[in-house]
Design an enzyme around this catalytic site. Structure first.
Site: not given
Ligand code: ADP
Length: 163
Positions: A44, A93, A131
């Site tokens: 990643k 989301r 992120s």
């Molecule tokens: P991944 O690479 O596993 O998607 P992330 O860190 O991007 O890792 O996200 C981890 C989890 O948190 C996922 O289930 C994602 O949908 C959720 N997530 C990320 N951002 C948000 C947000 N703003 N609100 C709710 N859930 C979120």
């Protein structure tokens, strides 16, 4: 409260945002213990090292009860079963998340039929937040104060400044 149940919330958390925190806060209403599990998948190409990501989450959840933060480097279902988790927690989301999450949930169920996947929706104000947008904004000197926990705001800015 689902008694004695452990939920595992996996993700990249590069870095943790207020959307992630929202999901963690909802998770502790459901599970007796929540393990925030940071993936150590170098594919990643995360901005922050896994130790930095774990450390930032620990800083943010300090003071919140029943939360553990760890990194993992194996198949999620194997890790979850090893930690005696009942359910994988994921945030939903918008419909754009749905297809990928649906696929992952079904694959994980195929691999471990007793492990549930639970989807939680954040407050609407976080539905557009991830992120990547935080890093993009921060890199261009945009104001990220409303998007990330205040305890780690300066750490994110200084990492982006060093690049
Ligand atoms: P991944 O690479 O596993 O998607 P992330 O860190 O991007 O890792 O996200 C981890 C989890 O948190 C996922 O289930 C994602 O949908 C959720 N997530 C990320 N951002 C948000 C947000 N703003 N609100 C709710 N859930 C979120």
């Amino acid at each position: 409260m689902i008694t004695n149940k452990i939920g595992i919330y996996p993700g990249t958390f590069d870095p943790i945002t207020n959307g992630h925190v929202d999901i963690i806060e909802r998770s502790v209403m459901l599970f007796e213990k929540v393990i925030v599990a940071v993936t150590n998948n170098p594919k990643k190409s995360p901005l922050f090292t896994v130790d930095e990501r774990v450390d930032m989450i620990r800083t943010v959840v300090q003071g919140m009860k029943n939360i553990e933060v760890e990194s993992f480097n194996e198949l999620l279902v194997n890790y979850a079963l090893k930690r005696n988790a009942t359910a994988i927690i994921r945030g939903l989301r918008a419909t754009s998340d749905f297809e990928y999450e649906f696929q992952m949930a079904l694959v994980n169920r195929k691999l471990a039929s007793n492990l549930l996947t639970v989807f939680l929706m954040p407050n609407e104000k976080y539905t557009y937040l991830n992120s990547t947008i935080v890093k993009e904004l921060g890199r261009l000197d945009g104001d990220i104060a409303d998007f990330v926990p205040k305890e780690i705001h300066s750490r994110i800015i200084s990492k982006l400044d060093k690049r």
